[in-house]
Design an enzyme around this catalytic site. Structure first.
Site, PDB file in Angstrom:
ATOM      1  N   ALA A   1       0.864  -1.179   0.000  1.00 54.73           N
ATOM      2  CA  ALA A   1       0.000   0.000   0.000  1.00 54.73           C
ATOM      3  C   ALA A   1       0.901   1.230   0.000  1.00 54.73           C
ATOM      4  CB  ALA A   1      -0.886  -0.014   1.238  1.00 54.73           C
TER       5      ALA A   1
ATOM      6  N   GLY B   1       0.728  -5.002   0.923  1.00 50.57           N
ATOM      7  CA  GLY B   1      -0.440  -5.048   0.052  1.00 50.57           C
ATOM      8  C   GLY B   1      -0.147  -5.685  -1.301  1.00 50.57           C
TER       9      GLY B   1
ATOM     10  N   GLU C   1      -0.474  -9.281  -0.674  1.00 48.21           N
ATOM     11  CA  GLU C   1      -1.905  -9.531  -0.443  1.00 48.21           C
ATOM     12  C   GLU C   1      -2.693  -9.488  -1.748  1.00 48.21           C
ATOM     13  OE1 GLU C   1      -1.801  -6.404   2.536  1.00 48.21           O
ATOM     14  OE2 GLU C   1      -2.643  -7.805   3.999  1.00 48.21           O
TER      15      GLU C   1
ATOM     16  N   GLU D   1       4.559  -5.048   7.155  1.00 48.07           N
ATOM     17  CA  GLU D   1       3.793  -3.974   7.812  1.00 48.07           C
ATOM     18  C   GLU D   1       4.234  -3.722   9.254  1.00 48.07           C
ATOM     19  OE1 GLU D   1       2.489  -6.356   5.906  1.00 48.07           O
ATOM     20  OE2 GLU D   1       0.901  -5.534   4.631  1.00 48.07           O
TER      21      GLU D   1
END
Ligand code: CAA
Length: 258
Positions: free
Chosen positions: A66, A109, A112, A132
């Site tokens: 992200a 992300g 993911e 993260e």
């Protein structure tokens, strides 16, 4: 064709190809990119000619996570009211098969997003991780859930708690990745695989992925029951008649996705 700024979208035969394209940010996933990705997925899902979707990045990065710069100032209320990350779920709701072709970093992300696809083909340069925790947060797009299902609790827990990266070979051994290929072959291999899937009955492919995904959501007995009902339903399709007739007549099937 849609004008996208953060992804490239093209069609190759029956395959819809989406290339994440924020090279200066290692394809960090911001709101705009996820919005464009979702629009492209909507387009391919609606296109009868498309039988499989390929999502890829660059040689250096599938996606480095992200977008940290976009997230850094968010408050709890921003995240809660904006239902942060919910829009990332679109890809896992695709009915057509979605393949992730991963080279370089697939972190946070990015990992993911790859796991939200139906399977991952990896270049030997791929590196997966959920870093993260190093940012004082935790995975928020399925990392604590899909990674456990992919590689088991021990390795998932270790990866999420240490934030370390795992190379392609380890990822394949652990079951996160379907197949590893030399980096220079990744796109050709992924396209070949996607084209092979797109040449099948689209209906059969959609029902197959639906049933495989059901295995993650239910008990064995329920899953078997779901499979049996779906299997029975396939005998109502033209493609079943065509596929079996073609076998007996020793010719290639002409699936009509009906
Ligand atoms: N967000 C925003 N920008 C990012 C980014 C990210 N996730 N990852 C890389 N970038 C940017 C860098 O800031 C840098 O930009 P500038 O040149 O403007 O400084 C550019 O991309 C190139 O990155 P690096 O110079 O760091 O490249 P490197 O080769 O030295 O390192 C890397 C590569 C190890 C992937 C490193 O960039 C890195 O650690 N990135 C962050 C990885 C990460 O923590 N991801 C998780 C994000 S949180 C998340 O994803 C939450 C969730 O679960 C949904």
């Amino acid at each position: 064709a849609m004008a996208f700024e953060t992804i490239l979208v093209e069609t190759k035969g029956g395959v819809g190809v989406i290339t994440l394209n924020r090279p200066a940010q290692l394809n960090a996933l911001n709101d705009q990119l996820i919005g464009e990705l979702n629009q492209a997925l909507d387009g391919f899902e609606a296109d009868e000619a498309i039988g499989a979707i390929l999502v890829t990045g660059s040689d250096k990065a599938f996606a480095a996570g992200a977008d940290i710069k976009e997230m850094a100032a968010k408050t709890y209320m921003d995240a809660y009211k904006g239902d942060f990350i919910a829009s990332w779920e679109r890809i896992s709701r695709c009915r057509k098969p979605v393949i992730a072709a991963v080279a370089g970093f697939a972190l946070g992300g990015g990992c993911e997003l790859a796991m939200s696809c139906d399977f991952v083909l990896a270049a030997d340069t791929a590196k997966f991780g959920q870093p993260e925790i190093k940012l004082g947060i935790m995975p928020g797009a399925g990392g604590t859930q899909r990674l456990v299902r992919a590689v088991g609790k021990a390795k998932a827990m270790e990866l999420c708690l240490t934030g370390r990266m795992m190379d392609a070979e380890e990822a394949e051994r652990a079951g996160l990745v379907a197949r590893v290929v030399p980096a220079q072959d990744l796109l050709a291999e992924a396209l070949k695989t996607a084209e092979a899937i797109a040449a099948m009955s689209h209906t059969a492919a959609m029902m197959t992925k639906d049933c495989v995904n059901r295995a993650f959501e239910t008990t064995l007995a329920e899953g078997i029951r779901y499979e049996r009902r779906t299997f029975h339903a396939m005998f109502a399709t033209d493609d079943q008649k065509e596929g079996m007739a073609a076998f007996m007549e020793k010719r290639r099937p002409q699936f009509r996705n009906s």
